[in-house]
Enzyme design. Structure first.
Site, PDB file in Angstrom:
ATOM      1  N   SER A   1       0.793  -1.224   0.000  1.00 23.60           N
ATOM      2  CA  SER A   1       0.000   0.000   0.000  1.00 23.60           C
ATOM      3  C   SER A   1       0.828   1.278   0.000  1.00 23.60           C
ATOM      4  CB  SER A   1      -0.979  -0.003   1.172  1.00 23.60           C
ATOM      5  OG  SER A   1      -0.320  -0.250   2.381  1.00 23.60           O
TER       6      SER A   1
ATOM      7  N   HIS B   1      -5.315  -3.210  -2.813  1.00 20.40           N
ATOM      8  CA  HIS B   1      -4.976  -2.281  -3.898  1.00 20.40           C
ATOM      9  C   HIS B   1      -4.869  -2.942  -5.269  1.00 20.40           C
ATOM     10  CE1 HIS B   1      -4.259   1.039  -1.123  1.00 20.40           C
ATOM     11  NE2 HIS B   1      -3.764   0.125  -0.321  1.00 20.40           N
TER      12      HIS B   1
ATOM     13  N   LYS C   1     -11.944   0.644  -2.255  1.00 18.09           N
ATOM     14  CA  LYS C   1     -10.894   1.236  -3.078  1.00 18.09           C
ATOM     15  C   LYS C   1     -11.356   1.222  -4.543  1.00 18.09           C
ATOM     16  CE  LYS C   1      -7.641   0.898   0.558  1.00 18.09           C
ATOM     17  NZ  LYS C   1      -7.036  -0.025   1.512  1.00 18.09           N
TER      18      LYS C   1
HETATM   19  C1  PLP Z   1      -7.123  -0.174   3.001  1.00 14.63           C
HETATM   20  C2  PLP Z   1      -6.435  -1.441   3.353  1.00 14.63           C
HETATM   21  C3  PLP Z   1      -6.980  -2.328   4.286  1.00 14.63           C
HETATM   22  C4  PLP Z   1      -8.179  -1.968   5.120  1.00 14.63           C
HETATM   23  O1  PLP Z   1      -9.346  -1.995   4.390  1.00 14.63           O
HETATM   24  P1  PLP Z   1     -10.597  -1.143   4.892  1.00 14.63           P
HETATM   25  O2  PLP Z   1     -11.749  -1.704   4.170  1.00 14.63           O
HETATM   26  O3  PLP Z   1     -10.298   0.273   4.548  1.00 14.63           O
HETATM   27  O4  PLP Z   1     -10.691  -1.361   6.387  1.00 14.63           O
HETATM   28  C5  PLP Z   1      -6.359  -3.543   4.480  1.00 14.63           C
HETATM   29  N1  PLP Z   1      -5.238  -3.858   3.823  1.00 14.63           N
HETATM   30  C6  PLP Z   1      -4.656  -3.020   2.953  1.00 14.63           C
HETATM   31  C7  PLP Z   1      -3.406  -3.435   2.247  1.00 14.63           C
HETATM   32  C8  PLP Z   1      -5.234  -1.774   2.706  1.00 14.63           C
HETATM   33  O5  PLP Z   1      -4.640  -0.925   1.875  1.00 14.63           O
END
Ligand code: PLP
Length: 391
Positions: free
Chosen positions: A181, A209, A241
């Site tokens: 990320s 992602h 996302k």
């Molecule tokens: C955003 C993210 C999460 C968390 O997901 P949410 O639905 O926002 O709680 C978990 N792992 C990674 C790698 C992320 O980028």
């Protein structure tokens, strides 16, 4: 007692401010899209995870309105009490089919899905092995788990192998981000799969992602590496996302999914997602099925345009091929100053600082969306050309 606690917290906060590690929230006063209003200022947003531009897509807004009219606004209970509704169920079936898994289970957030995977599948004699740069939710999940917990250096297969041969364990779970990320690189999934095959373990890929963005047909970083969430591979994906909405899922073989339903506390003891959110996500997935290739082609073009402009400007980006394009500047004060400068020039680019990234690697993290225009990227680099990035 409370006064000394208050004084201690105030001292901690003063220290964060002094070190340029103070975090503030800007309020977005418009919908999420490339051109946003932040605290009343019009800025081009290079910080969101809305990679395919679905967060404010007209077809999905319409789907959300319709679903709210049919299903109301709240689910009213947790999944195992009486909150599991038709839209949740349909979304799970669509997700399983899309990623090629036996089953999928929808969670209220990726954070909670990761806590579930780390805690529900393993017990004390087992081992969780994780990449050092994994998302905080995977680290927290492992801390909450009864299993042993070790971390290997980023993408370092030899280190992972060495840790395994030095450990005593019954079963092992290797956990990795698919697309990292804060760095944007893709994990060596084929090699990690071979490693779990060798030791009879399980590989879990957090593809927050990568899902809908990466891989020839958008099935994520597993697809890009020639794998599917079957057998000893599980996939976690988030719906907030690229899907532009909210929530998350875990996909894999029946036994693992059923174990999560039976015993994952972050699944059992929380209210189910609003049904309209699940229905809207299902609509987003349909949209990705029909228009995903086109959206991903535009996104790929924007990423490559961004990288070309950076190269022309002599900016050394990290070696990422995804929509996450970090520029490491090292010092957090420099990162903050640059982020402020860009904001004044009309661009919102978050400075990512420790503890989100290792000390000394503060960075500007640019993220690209299919909805950015080349002109917006040009204007960003024109603004960057006016600053010195040598510290
Ligand atoms: C955003 C993210 C999460 C968390 O997901 P949410 O639905 O926002 O709680 C978990 N792992 C990674 C790698 C992320 O980028």
């Amino acid at each position: 007692m409370t006064d000394t606690l208050r004084a201690r917290l105030q001292a901690q906060q003063a220290d964060l401010r002094a070190k340029d590690l103070w975090r503030t929230r800007h309020t977005l006063t418009s919908a999420q899209q490339p051109l946003v209003q932040y605290d009343g200022e019009s800025v081009v947003n290079f910080s969101s995870n809305d990679y395919l531009g679905l967060a404010n897509h007209p077809a999905l807004i319409e789907a959300a309105v319709k679903a709210s009219q049919q299903w109301g606004v709240g689910s009213g209970a947790s999944h195992l009490v009486c909150g599991h509704q038709t839209p949740h169920h349909q979304l799970e079936e669509s997700l399983a089919e899309y990623v090629g898994a036996e089953r999928a289970l929808v969670f209220s957030s990726g954070y909670m899905a990761n806590l579930a995977v780390c805690t529900a599948l393993l017990a004390k004699p087992d081992l969780i092995l994780q990449d050092k740069l994994n998302h905080a939710s995977l680290i927290d999940g492992a801390r909450l788990s009864d299993a042993q917990f070790k971390r290997y250096a980023h993408a370092d297969l030899r280190h992972a192998r060495a840790l395994l041969s030095d450990s005593q364990y019954r079963h092992c779970l290797i956990l990795t981000d698919g697309v990292f990320s804060m760095d944007g690189d893709v994990a060596p999934l084929a090699e990690l799969k071979a490693l779990v095959d060798d030791v009879g373990g399980l590989l879990v890929v957090d593809d927050a992602h990568g899902f809908a963005c990466v891989g020839d047909s958008g099935r994520g970083s597993l697809e890009q590496c020639g794998l599917t969430p079957q057998g000893n591979v599980l996939m976690m994906g988030t719906l907030g996302k690229a899907l532009g909405n909210f929530g998350a899922f875990v996909a894999g073989d029946e036994t693992y999914i059923e174990q999560l339903i039976q015993s994952a506390r972050s699944y059992i003891y929380t209210t189910a997602l609003p049904p309209a959110v699940a229905a809207t996500t299902d609509a987003a997935l349909s949209l990705v099925r029909t228009q995903g290739d086109e959206l991903r082609a535009v996104l790929a073009q924007r990423i490559s345009y961004f990288k070309t402009r950076a190269e022309q400007a002599n900016l050394r980006l990290m070696p990422s091929k995804t929509a996450i394009q970090p520029l490491v500047v090292g010092d957090e004060s420099v990162a903050m100053a640059l982020s402020h400068y860009l904001f004044d020039a009309g661009f919102y680019v978050t400075a990512i600082r420790p503890p989100t990234v290792p000390t000394g690697s503060a960075r500007l993290r640019f993220t690209l969306c299919a909805t950015h225009t080349e002109q917006q990227i040009d204007e960003l680099f024109n603004a960057l050309a006016c600053v010195s990035l040598d510290g």
